[in-house]
Design a protein around this motif. Structure first.
Motif, short mmCIF file in Angstrom:
data_model
loop_
_atom_site.label_atom_id
_atom_site.label_comp_id
_atom_site.label_asym_id
_atom_site.label_seq_id
_atom_site.Cartn_x
_atom_site.Cartn_y
_atom_site.Cartn_z
N MET A 14 74.10 -20.20 22.96
CA MET A 14 72.71 -19.79 23.01
C MET A 14 72.32 -19.22 21.65
N ALA A 15 71.48 -19.96 20.93
CA ALA A 15 71.03 -19.53 19.62
C ALA A 15 69.56 -19.15 19.66
N LEU A 16 69.26 -17.93 19.26
CA LEU A 16 67.87 -17.47 19.18
C LEU A 16 67.41 -17.54 17.73
N THR A 17 66.20 -18.06 17.54
CA THR A 17 65.62 -18.11 16.20
C THR A 17 64.18 -17.63 16.27
N LYS A 18 63.68 -17.16 15.15
CA LYS A 18 62.31 -16.69 15.04
C LYS A 18 61.60 -17.53 13.99
N GLU A 19 60.48 -18.12 14.36
CA GLU A 19 59.70 -18.94 13.45
C GLU A 19 58.32 -18.31 13.27
N ILE A 20 57.88 -18.20 12.03
CA ILE A 20 56.55 -17.65 11.74
C ILE A 20 55.80 -18.69 10.92
N ALA A 21 54.57 -19.00 11.35
CA ALA A 21 53.78 -20.00 10.64
C ALA A 21 52.29 -19.69 10.78
N VAL A 22 51.52 -20.08 9.77
CA VAL A 22 50.07 -20.04 9.88
C VAL A 22 49.68 -21.30 10.63
N ASP A 23 49.05 -21.12 11.80
CA ASP A 23 48.72 -22.30 12.60
C ASP A 23 47.22 -22.56 12.67
N GLN A 24 46.41 -21.67 12.08
CA GLN A 24 44.97 -21.90 12.11
C GLN A 24 44.32 -21.16 10.94
N VAL A 82 42.49 -16.20 9.45
CA VAL A 82 43.84 -16.76 9.49
C VAL A 82 44.53 -16.32 10.78
N ARG A 83 45.12 -17.28 11.47
CA ARG A 83 45.94 -16.94 12.65
C ARG A 83 47.38 -17.34 12.35
N GLU A 84 48.27 -16.38 12.54
CA GLU A 84 49.69 -16.60 12.34
C GLU A 84 50.38 -16.53 13.70
N VAL A 85 51.29 -17.46 13.94
CA VAL A 85 52.02 -17.48 15.20
C VAL A 85 53.48 -17.15 14.93
N THR A 86 54.04 -16.31 15.78
CA THR A 86 55.47 -16.00 15.75
C THR A 86 56.07 -16.54 17.03
N SER A 96 44.15 -12.28 10.83
CA SER A 96 43.69 -11.56 9.64
C SER A 96 42.40 -12.21 9.16
N SER A 97 41.60 -11.44 8.46
CA SER A 97 40.39 -12.00 7.85
C SER A 97 40.30 -11.54 6.40
N PHE A 98 39.74 -12.42 5.58
CA PHE A 98 39.65 -12.15 4.14
C PHE A 98 38.24 -12.48 3.66
N ALA A 99 37.58 -11.48 3.10
CA ALA A 99 36.25 -11.66 2.54
C ALA A 99 36.35 -12.36 1.19
N PRO A 100 35.28 -13.04 0.78
CA PRO A 100 35.29 -13.69 -0.53
C PRO A 100 35.71 -12.73 -1.64
N ALA A 101 36.57 -13.21 -2.52
CA ALA A 101 37.11 -12.48 -3.67
C ALA A 101 38.19 -11.47 -3.31
N SER A 102 38.68 -11.49 -2.05
CA SER A 102 39.79 -10.61 -1.67
C SER A 102 41.07 -11.05 -2.35
N ASP A 103 42.00 -10.13 -2.48
CA ASP A 103 43.32 -10.47 -3.03
C ASP A 103 44.16 -11.10 -1.93
N VAL A 104 44.44 -12.38 -2.08
CA VAL A 104 45.25 -13.10 -1.09
C VAL A 104 46.59 -13.54 -1.68
N SER A 105 46.99 -12.91 -2.76
CA SER A 105 48.21 -13.32 -3.45
C SER A 105 49.47 -13.15 -2.60
N ALA A 106 49.44 -12.28 -1.60
CA ALA A 106 50.60 -12.08 -0.73
C ALA A 106 50.60 -13.02 0.47
N GLN A 107 49.55 -13.84 0.58
CA GLN A 107 49.43 -14.76 1.71
C GLN A 107 50.17 -16.07 1.41
N VAL A 116 47.03 -20.70 2.60
CA VAL A 116 45.89 -19.79 2.71
C VAL A 116 45.27 -19.56 1.33
N GLN A 117 46.10 -19.34 0.33
CA GLN A 117 45.60 -19.16 -1.04
C GLN A 117 44.83 -20.39 -1.50
#
Length: 84
Positions: free
Chosen positions: A1-11, A22-26, A42-53, A57-58
């Motif tokens: 039995m192997a458990l894994t965690k997947e995280i992705a931007v799906d929308q 942005v919707r992220e699914v785990t 999450s939501s980002f207004a125009p000119a927001s810093d999205v460098s960590a996304q 998304v960037q």
């Protein structure tokens, strides 16, 4: 039995005012079968810093946030005509 965690931007959605939603699914997977799923938004207004996304998304923000969109958003905020 192997458990894994997947995280992705799906929308990714762009509103009429240039706000990027942005919707992220785990997903928790057990032997390849999904046993749990959770969303984070999450939501980002125009000119927001999205460098960590994530890169996708960037990329969307870089295409959508033209100077015209940024200026219009800032003008609307200054007149308090839209909410975030």
């Amino acid at each position: 039995m192997a458990l894994t965690k997947e995280i992705a931007v799906d929308q990714i959605t762009v509103t009429e005012h240039g706000i990027v939603l942005v919707r992220e699914v785990t997903r928790i997977m057990e032997d390849g079968n999904e046993i749990s799923k959770q969303y984070h938004r999450s939501s980002f207004a125009p000119a927001s810093d999205v460098s960590a996304q994530p890169q996708n998304v960037q990329d969307i923000c870089n295409v959508v946030w033209t100077q015209e969109i940024i200026s219009a958003y800032q003008a609307q905020i200054a007149t308090n005509r839209i909410g975030v």
